[in-house]
Design a protein around this motif. Sequence first.
Motif, PDB file in Angstrom:
ATOM      1  N   TYR A   1       0.836  -1.208   0.000  1.00  0.00           N
ATOM      2  CA  TYR A   1       0.000   0.000   0.000  1.00  0.00           C
ATOM      3  C   TYR A   1       0.871   1.258   0.000  1.00  0.00           C
ATOM      4  N   THR A   2       1.855   1.319   0.905  1.00  0.00           N
ATOM      5  CA  THR A   2       2.718   2.494   0.979  1.00  0.00           C
ATOM      6  C   THR A   2       3.455   2.712  -0.333  1.00  0.00           C
ATOM      7  N   ARG A   3       3.984   1.636  -0.913  1.00  0.00           N
ATOM      8  CA  ARG A   3       4.766   1.761  -2.138  1.00  0.00           C
ATOM      9  C   ARG A   3       3.923   2.301  -3.290  1.00  0.00           C
TER      10      ARG A   3
ATOM     11  N   ASN B   1       1.064   8.303   1.255  1.00  0.00           N
ATOM     12  CA  ASN B   1       0.349   7.780   2.404  1.00  0.00           C
ATOM     13  C   ASN B   1       1.135   6.628   3.012  1.00  0.00           C
ATOM     14  N   ILE B   2       0.716   6.205   4.196  1.00  0.00           N
ATOM     15  CA  ILE B   2       1.439   5.172   4.936  1.00  0.00           C
ATOM     16  C   ILE B   2       0.482   4.053   5.294  1.00  0.00           C
ATOM     17  N   GLY B   3       0.865   2.813   4.968  1.00  0.00           N
ATOM     18  CA  GLY B   3       0.083   1.648   5.326  1.00  0.00           C
ATOM     19  C   GLY B   3       0.287   1.268   6.781  1.00  0.00           C
ATOM     20  N   VAL B   4      -0.758   0.733   7.388  1.00  0.00           N
ATOM     21  CA  VAL B   4      -0.728   0.358   8.805  1.00  0.00           C
ATOM     22  C   VAL B   4      -1.164  -1.098   8.926  1.00  0.00           C
ATOM     23  N   CYS B   5      -0.426  -1.880   9.706  1.00  0.00           N
ATOM     24  CA  CYS B   5      -0.831  -3.250  10.002  1.00  0.00           C
ATOM     25  C   CYS B   5      -1.079  -3.368  11.497  1.00  0.00           C
TER      26      CYS B   5
ATOM     27  N   ILE C   1      10.938   1.781   3.429  1.00  0.00           N
ATOM     28  CA  ILE C   1       9.512   1.977   3.232  1.00  0.00           C
ATOM     29  C   ILE C   1       8.839   2.198   4.586  1.00  0.00           C
ATOM     30  N   PRO C   2       8.109   3.306   4.780  1.00  0.00           N
ATOM     31  CA  PRO C   2       7.433   3.534   6.057  1.00  0.00           C
ATOM     32  C   PRO C   2       6.141   2.735   6.164  1.00  0.00           C
ATOM     33  N   ILE C   3       6.034   1.903   7.179  1.00  0.00           N
ATOM     34  CA  ILE C   3       4.765   1.298   7.573  1.00  0.00           C
ATOM     35  C   ILE C   3       4.676   1.389   9.092  1.00  0.00           C
TER      36      ILE C   3
ATOM     37  N   PRO D   1       0.251 -10.723  -0.982  1.00  0.00           N
ATOM     38  CA  PRO D   1      -0.306  -9.671  -0.115  1.00  0.00           C
ATOM     39  C   PRO D   1       0.127  -8.265  -0.506  1.00  0.00           C
ATOM     40  N   ALA D   2       1.357  -8.104  -0.985  1.00  0.00           N
ATOM     41  CA  ALA D   2       1.787  -6.767  -1.411  1.00  0.00           C
ATOM     42  C   ALA D   2       0.958  -6.286  -2.589  1.00  0.00           C
TER      43      ALA D   2
END
Length: 595
Positions: free
Chosen positions: A61-63, A68-72, A95-97, A426-427
């Motif tokens: 998601y982030t890539r 924006n930043i993906g959150v798990c 990559i920021p998550i 999943p990516a």
Amino acid sequence: MPRMRTVDAAIRILEIEGATQLFGLPGAAINPFYSAMRAHGGIKHILARHVEAASHMAEGYTRAAAGNIGVCVGTSGPAGTDMVTGLYSAAADSIPILAITGQAPVDKLHKEDFQAVDIAAIAAPVTKMATTVREPGQVPGAFAQAFHLMRSGRPGPVLIDLPLDVQLGEIDFDPDTYRPLPVYKPSATADQCARAINMLTSAERPLIVAGGGIVNADASDALVEFAETVNVPVVPTLMGWGTIPDDHPLTAGMAGLQTAHRYGNATMLAADFVLGIGNRWANRHTGGLDTYRRGRRFVHVDIEPTQIGRVFAPDFGIVSDAKAALEQLLVVAKQRRAAGRLPDWTAWVAECQERKRTMRRKTHFDDVPIKPQRVYEEMNRVFGRDVRYVTSIGLSQIAGGQFLQVFKPRNWINCGQAGPLGWTLPAALGAVTADRDATVVGLSGDYDFQFLIEELAVGAQFNLPYIHVLVNNSYLGLIRQAQRSFDMNYCVSLGFDNINSQEAASTASPKDYGVDHRQVAEGMGCKAIQVVEPDAIAAALHAAQRLTREHKVPVVVEIFLEKITNIAMGTEIDNIVEFEHSDVPDPVGHAALID
């Protein structure tokens, strides 16, 4: 001041920071957080089937999301440990998550309570910050610091661990007064860029190496403008692929040991100066440093100070965000051009273009079983310029890097340094979630596909349509090829005689290839097509495009390959072992479609 639970404050901060897409699994120790998510309604959530997969979804998601930043999210104990592979992958590729985990109550942390593990200590080596918040009043600050760190300097992941009683604690918090912390990014100075341009202009055969930092900085337009201004060829790294279109006259191909082009390596070996921007000098790009550096001077621009000189000491280093550096380099370059003080590298550019025209690997094969090179030729034909590829590791990824074409930033999404198997599926779902209008194509071998195959059900449940090209040789192909140096073929075959494999008039499923992926995919609510003839590949890919539009689910195109194909690679950029190549443009007429 309003009084609220810490989890309600956390959700509001996520909304304010713009991180409104979560991937995860609820559980007892994180249920208060989920209750806040449900109450506020501004957060979207995808229910993963495995927490590792949720972390890879966040990274995909982030890539793809560009800003924006993906959150798990997961519960206590194994949820956090399952995320570690995803955190490692994100950290390795900058990559920021944000990972959020539940935790046992604070007073139970030292008592070996059920699913109580020191996840902050476990995750610390693969994050920019990993913290267990022990006081309710610290929750807003922890989230503010998380976003500050993820966006500042070299981007990367953060983990916040929330004990159950901390989640339920009440604090005074006013969302209207919350402000994100300022983001820090170093910028190149005019003097630094002038020196870099001086070194560039003293070269006879200069190159620009464009790394993933340019993608992270959304600086691809600035890169292309700078390259055109100075008229210098560009070699993208694997993480920087797409920063300049593959068909641009200044694109010189990729260099390296695996995901590289013959002409890219030849051009790198011919160069006498390299300006690296936002790259790491990764070992699979450089190979042996004596060969890579011999006869060349280097300038290295990177946002992280400790990256300068980490692999080798450049002749000059600049600590800077890629976009800031390119903008300043462009100012200096335009001044020099206006004053007539830029060399004319037209002959050098033409030399690079000629290598690109003639030093091609062959892709057009009519063999049955299918050779993998033909698959990538057909993918280039069918998917065109706007496709977004997602892939992980293995011979499929290496061959994809050699034969596919990429024309835009964020259209090659690949876990580069960590390379965890199972990442692709999943990516890809994360990438689709970020941009549902994009044509997303996952690329896997059968082993990567099987690692987290259960996530197909996520795509079906949440209507996340993408095409997954599954190249099946029923082998751990890359490991099998590596075992050639040990004269063995040991424990790498995935094939077996599947007594339940079904044949159909319109498809074929060779029984000795093992798992019948068509049955698995369809059992999870997706569509699947199987291909055994090379001339049927294009029709299958077109059909997959139609099926994704009609059904809004993942569509698996399984292509049965010959079981053993060796793909070009080596230990030095001047010593790549080639297995199939042509020294002239493809005689069948596919020269514009192959590397």
